[in-house]
Write a protein that holds these residues in place. Structure first.
Motif, PDB file in Angstrom:
ATOM      1  N   LEU A   6      37.653  61.738  57.295  1.00 35.04           N
ATOM      2  CA  LEU A   6      38.879  61.691  56.508  1.00 35.04           C
ATOM      3  C   LEU A   6      38.753  60.775  55.307  1.00 35.04           C
ATOM      4  O   LEU A   6      39.744  60.299  54.768  1.00 35.04           O
ATOM      5  CB  LEU A   6      40.043  61.240  57.406  1.00 35.04           C
ATOM      6  CG  LEU A   6      40.324  62.159  58.609  1.00 35.04           C
ATOM      7  CD1 LEU A   6      41.391  61.552  59.504  1.00 35.04           C
ATOM      8  CD2 LEU A   6      40.731  63.553  58.145  1.00 35.04           C
ATOM      9  N   VAL A   7      37.519  60.540  54.870  1.00 33.22           N
ATOM     10  CA  VAL A   7      37.258  59.722  53.684  1.00 33.22           C
ATOM     11  C   VAL A   7      36.760  60.632  52.569  1.00 33.22           C
ATOM     12  O   VAL A   7      35.897  61.483  52.799  1.00 33.22           O
ATOM     13  CB  VAL A   7      36.221  58.626  53.980  1.00 33.22           C
ATOM     14  CG1 VAL A   7      35.957  57.785  52.733  1.00 33.22           C
ATOM     15  CG2 VAL A   7      36.692  57.735  55.127  1.00 33.22           C
ATOM     16  N   GLY A   8      37.295  60.448  51.360  1.00 34.78           N
ATOM     17  CA  GLY A   8      36.907  61.276  50.230  1.00 34.78           C
ATOM     18  C   GLY A   8      36.051  60.520  49.230  1.00 34.78           C
ATOM     19  O   GLY A   8      36.175  59.296  49.084  1.00 34.78           O
ATOM     20  N   TYR A  55      35.085  62.679  68.166  1.00 36.43           N
ATOM     21  CA  TYR A  55      36.142  62.740  69.164  1.00 36.43           C
ATOM     22  C   TYR A  55      36.171  61.582  70.165  1.00 36.43           C
ATOM     23  O   TYR A  55      37.032  61.573  71.042  1.00 36.43           O
ATOM     24  CB  TYR A  55      36.022  64.051  69.953  1.00 36.43           C
ATOM     25  CG  TYR A  55      36.128  65.284  69.098  1.00 36.43           C
ATOM     26  CD1 TYR A  55      37.344  65.668  68.536  1.00 36.43           C
ATOM     27  CD2 TYR A  55      35.017  66.083  68.856  1.00 36.43           C
ATOM     28  CE1 TYR A  55      37.442  66.817  67.766  1.00 36.43           C
ATOM     29  CE2 TYR A  55      35.102  67.231  68.085  1.00 36.43           C
ATOM     30  CZ  TYR A  55      36.321  67.592  67.536  1.00 36.43           C
ATOM     31  OH  TYR A  55      36.419  68.723  66.778  1.00 36.43           O
ATOM     32  N   ALA A  56      35.266  60.609  70.075  1.00 28.14           N
ATOM     33  CA  ALA A  56      35.281  59.511  71.039  1.00 28.14           C
ATOM     34  C   ALA A  56      36.626  58.782  70.973  1.00 28.14           C
ATOM     35  O   ALA A  56      37.065  58.389  69.888  1.00 28.14           O
ATOM     36  CB  ALA A  56      34.139  58.541  70.764  1.00 28.14           C
ATOM     37  N   LEU A 113      38.265  61.608  64.318  1.00 27.22           N
ATOM     38  CA  LEU A 113      39.520  62.307  64.578  1.00 27.22           C
ATOM     39  C   LEU A 113      40.254  61.729  65.790  1.00 27.22           C
ATOM     40  O   LEU A 113      41.165  62.366  66.332  1.00 27.22           O
ATOM     41  CB  LEU A 113      39.252  63.805  64.799  1.00 27.22           C
ATOM     42  CG  LEU A 113      38.571  64.541  63.648  1.00 27.22           C
ATOM     43  CD1 LEU A 113      38.439  66.030  63.959  1.00 27.22           C
ATOM     44  CD2 LEU A 113      39.310  64.353  62.335  1.00 27.22           C
ATOM     45  N   ARG A 114      39.850  60.506  66.199  1.00 25.21           N
ATOM     46  CA  ARG A 114      40.483  59.895  67.373  1.00 25.21           C
ATOM     47  C   ARG A 114      40.654  58.377  67.199  1.00 25.21           C
ATOM     48  O   ARG A 114      40.741  57.654  68.182  1.00 25.21           O
ATOM     49  CB  ARG A 114      39.628  60.156  68.625  1.00 25.21           C
ATOM     50  CG  ARG A 114      39.571  61.586  69.107  1.00 25.21           C
ATOM     51  CD  ARG A 114      40.938  62.024  69.671  1.00 25.21           C
ATOM     52  NE  ARG A 114      40.859  63.330  70.301  1.00 25.21           N
ATOM     53  CZ  ARG A 114      41.034  64.486  69.675  1.00 25.21           C
ATOM     54  NH1 ARG A 114      41.281  64.493  68.363  1.00 25.21           N
ATOM     55  NH2 ARG A 114      40.980  65.629  70.329  1.00 25.21           N
ATOM     56  N   ASP A 115      40.691  57.894  65.968  1.00 30.37           N
ATOM     57  CA  ASP A 115      40.747  56.441  65.748  1.00 30.37           C
ATOM     58  C   ASP A 115      42.158  55.916  65.542  1.00 30.37           C
ATOM     59  O   ASP A 115      42.353  54.789  65.085  1.00 30.37           O
ATOM     60  CB  ASP A 115      39.859  56.051  64.576  1.00 30.37           C
ATOM     61  CG  ASP A 115      40.319  56.654  63.249  1.00 30.37           C
ATOM     62  OD1 ASP A 115      41.322  57.399  63.243  1.00 30.37           O
ATOM     63  OD2 ASP A 115      39.664  56.389  62.222  1.00 30.37           O
ATOM     64  N   GLY A 116      43.151  56.736  65.885  1.00 29.23           N
ATOM     65  CA  GLY A 116      44.536  56.308  65.728  1.00 29.23           C
ATOM     66  C   GLY A 116      45.158  56.685  64.408  1.00 29.23           C
ATOM     67  O   GLY A 116      46.351  56.481  64.191  1.00 29.23           O
ATOM     68  N   GLN A 122      46.456  63.232  64.987  1.00 27.26           N
ATOM     69  CA  GLN A 122      45.167  63.239  65.666  1.00 27.26           C
ATOM     70  C   GLN A 122      45.291  63.633  67.135  1.00 27.26           C
ATOM     71  O   GLN A 122      44.418  64.311  67.679  1.00 27.26           O
ATOM     72  CB  GLN A 122      44.497  61.870  65.555  1.00 27.26           C
ATOM     73  CG  GLN A 122      43.920  61.584  64.182  1.00 27.26           C
ATOM     74  CD  GLN A 122      43.033  60.346  64.192  1.00 27.26           C
ATOM     75  OE1 GLN A 122      43.022  59.574  65.140  1.00 27.26           O
ATOM     76  NE2 GLN A 122      42.278  60.159  63.118  1.00 27.26           N
ATOM     77  N   SER A 123      46.360  63.206  67.781  1.00 26.59           N
ATOM     78  CA  SER A 123      46.519  63.511  69.208  1.00 26.59           C
ATOM     79  C   SER A 123      46.659  64.998  69.468  1.00 26.59           C
ATOM     80  O   SER A 123      46.458  65.454  70.597  1.00 26.59           O
ATOM     81  CB  SER A 123      47.729  62.770  69.771  1.00 26.59           C
ATOM     82  OG  SER A 123      48.943  63.293  69.232  1.00 26.59           O
ATOM     83  N   ASP A 124      47.008  65.757  68.430  1.00 23.99           N
ATOM     84  CA  ASP A 124      47.185  67.208  68.608  1.00 23.99           C
ATOM     85  C   ASP A 124      46.048  68.014  67.975  1.00 23.99           C
ATOM     86  O   ASP A 124      46.156  69.223  67.827  1.00 23.99           O
ATOM     87  CB  ASP A 124      48.534  67.641  68.013  1.00 23.99           C
ATOM     88  CG  ASP A 124      49.023  68.969  68.591  1.00 23.99           C
ATOM     89  OD1 ASP A 124      48.671  69.265  69.755  1.00 23.99           O
ATOM     90  OD2 ASP A 124      49.725  69.703  67.883  1.00 23.99           O
ATOM     91  N   ILE A 125      44.974  67.338  67.565  1.00 21.10           N
ATOM     92  CA  ILE A 125      43.790  68.038  67.068  1.00 21.10           C
ATOM     93  C   ILE A 125      42.883  68.314  68.254  1.00 21.10           C
ATOM     94  O   ILE A 125      42.413  67.376  68.916  1.00 21.10           O
ATOM     95  CB  ILE A 125      43.045  67.206  66.014  1.00 21.10           C
ATOM     96  CG1 ILE A 125      43.926  66.976  64.785  1.00 21.10           C
ATOM     97  CG2 ILE A 125      41.750  67.893  65.602  1.00 21.10           C
ATOM     98  CD1 ILE A 125      43.286  66.079  63.730  1.00 21.10           C
ATOM     99  N   PRO A 126      42.596  69.578  68.561  1.00 21.12           N
ATOM    100  CA  PRO A 126      41.779  69.864  69.749  1.00 21.12           C
ATOM    101  C   PRO A 126      40.324  69.473  69.543  1.00 21.12           C
ATOM    102  O   PRO A 126      39.788  69.547  68.443  1.00 21.12           O
ATOM    103  CB  PRO A 126      41.921  71.375  69.922  1.00 21.12           C
ATOM    104  CG  PRO A 126      42.243  71.881  68.547  1.00 21.12           C
ATOM    105  CD  PRO A 126      43.037  70.799  67.877  1.00 21.12           C
TER     106      PRO A 126
END
Length: 462
Positions: free
Chosen positions: A100-102, A369-370, A376-379, A392-396
């Motif tokens: 998520l970094v550009g 995903y860790a 995609l799971r760092d809050g 993020q909590s709803d990204i499979p």
């Protein structure tokens, strides 16, 4: 941007105002390849000329501005993707986003495959990618970019890895004849983009082997046999679509080509941005060939693995023996990583940094995903979403069977061909870009006045 001096100690004007006041339209209109710098010589032909000026290296501020244009961190991506199907079956898959970094350039899936080596008279620096940095550093780097503190940003992201100018042999096939007078000579700053392909490859495969895509892969170099995926074929009770009429059966070579094209587009964006920034600074510059399969990597000190040619083509024991007896089984140097002072700076998802491809794939899955640390799971704190944690909590996560198929395919490639991707291994470079001062006398002698832009004329007058 602060005042800097060039590497001979001669002060030059602060370039911050120049960049802020220079229009994109002017940069597009005046962008050209301009090659001839102080200290160069064209030895023959109608443009034969020997410069009477000494080479003039760029300032650190100019180098920093160019590095920023090529790959500077600028903010967080928006990642506005459908992460679940919703009421449109088969229209999800947004979890192909990897980071998520550009940066100043677009990158497929936010992978940021391409690193940048900067080569000058003082040595070689590696500009680190977002994934090569501690994630807690990113907000401050973004702030520096938006405050136009490009030199401070550059010092934060670069690592000097050599204390001398690196170069490949100045002869064919390493350097074409027409570039030998100009490429990577004293006084110039040489930008070499290098793509690391394994992360992009794993990420693409994790999507390609999901139900939404369900691609199936055959190996055209092994009589079009399934590339480690036989048990995943739908005709055998699996989930991958092996029906030739479906349009979802591809070859391993096709995937390798597709992968290289994705990475080449990212490199091309770097070169275009370097060209535009070069013009804004009033410098000369040009892109040129840098695609030899191993020379640059050996020179820069990459970790190399010498594979026999027979292995890289998947030859059987008999053919390998014949090739050895006839002197045709030469070593094929393959770059497998880049380290400095014992620290891996570019670490592909493959051996020798992982025991096998299963471990490498699972490490990449953890990268995304860790819990608590995956991209995609760092809050969601480092994202552009109002409520990043909720999004993020709803990204499979990638499905177990997509992960299993990815492991099986890559294990097949690595076992049969000794490297991933099979065609050339983890690293690939295509073109380099060089920036330098221009020798105004050369252009005055051979060219009409508007061959140089007003910005370049102004710089020459400083």
């Amino acid at each position: 941007m602060t005042l800097d001096t060039d590497r001979t100690g001669e002060s030059r004007l602060d370039i911050g105002a120049k960049l802020s006041g220079y229009s994109l339209m002017d940069a597009l209109l005046w962008r050209r390849s301009r090659r001839f710098a102080p200290g160069m010589q064209i030895s023959g032909g109608p443009l034969a000329y020997r410069s009477t000026a000494a080479p003039r290296p760029l300032t650190r501020d100019e180098e920093a501005a160019l590095a920023f244009a090529a790959c500077g961190i600028t903010g967080h991506t928006l990642a506005e993707m459908p992460y679940r199907d919703g009421d449109r079956p088969g229209a999800g898959g947004g979890n192909i986003i990897a980071q998520l970094v550009g940066r100043t350039i677009a990158s497929g899936d936010g992978i940021h495959s391409v690193s940048l080596f900067v080569i000058n008279d003082e040595g070689v620096s590696l500009v680190r990618r977002p994934q090569d940095l501690d994630r807690t550093e990113i907000p401050d780097l973004i702030r520096l970019a938006h405050d136009r503190e490009l030199s401070a940003l550059y010092e934060r992201v670069r690592v000097q890895v050599r204390d001398r100018r690196s170069d490949v042999p100045r002869e064919v096939p390493f350097v074409p004849p027409f570039n030998q007078f100009s490429a990577n000579v004293p006084g110039t700053t040489y930008f070499l983009p290098v793509a690391e392909l394994t992360a992009l490859m794993i990420n693409l495969l994790l999507s390609a082997f999901e139900d939404d895509f369900a691609f199936y892969v055959l190996d055209e170099r092994n009589r079009f046999q399934p590339a480690g995926l036989a048990k995943f074929a739908r005709s055998r009770g699996g989930h991958l679509n092996d029906d030739l009429s479906s349009g979802r059966v591809v070859t391993a070579g096709f995937l390798d080509t597709w992968l290289c094209e994705f990475a080449a587009i990212e490199q091309g964006a770097m070169l275009q941005n370097l060209g535009l920034m070069t013009q804004a600074l009033g410098l000369g510059g040009f892109p040129h060939f840098a695609a030899h399969p191993f020379a640059w990597y050996q020179e820069l000190g990459f970790r190399m693995n010498d594979l026999r040619f027979s292995r890289t083509i998947g030859a059987g024991p008999l053919m390998a023996s014949v090739m050895s007896l006839t002197g045709r089984n030469m070593p094929m140097p393959t770059a497998v990583g880049f380290e400095h002072d014992g620290e891996p700076l570019l670490r592909p998802y493959c051996p020798p940094y992982y025991r096998n491809m299963e471990e490498a794939v699972l490490a990449f899955v953890d990268f995304k995903y860790a819990p608590g640390r995956g991209t995609l799971r760092d809050g969601g704190a480092s994202s552009s979403w109002n409520d990043g944690a909720a999004v993020q909590s709803d990204i499979p996560k990638a499905s177990d069977r997509a992960i299993a198929a990815t492991i099986a395919y890559l294990d097949y490639l690595h076992t049969r061909y000794g490297r991933v991707p099979a065609d050339n291994g983890p690293f690939r470079s295509v073109l380099a870009y060089q920036a330098a001062d221009l020798d105004e006398d050369f252009y005055n002698r051979f060219y009409v006045p508007d061959a140089l832009s007003p910005t370049q004329r102004d710089r020459a007058a400083q």
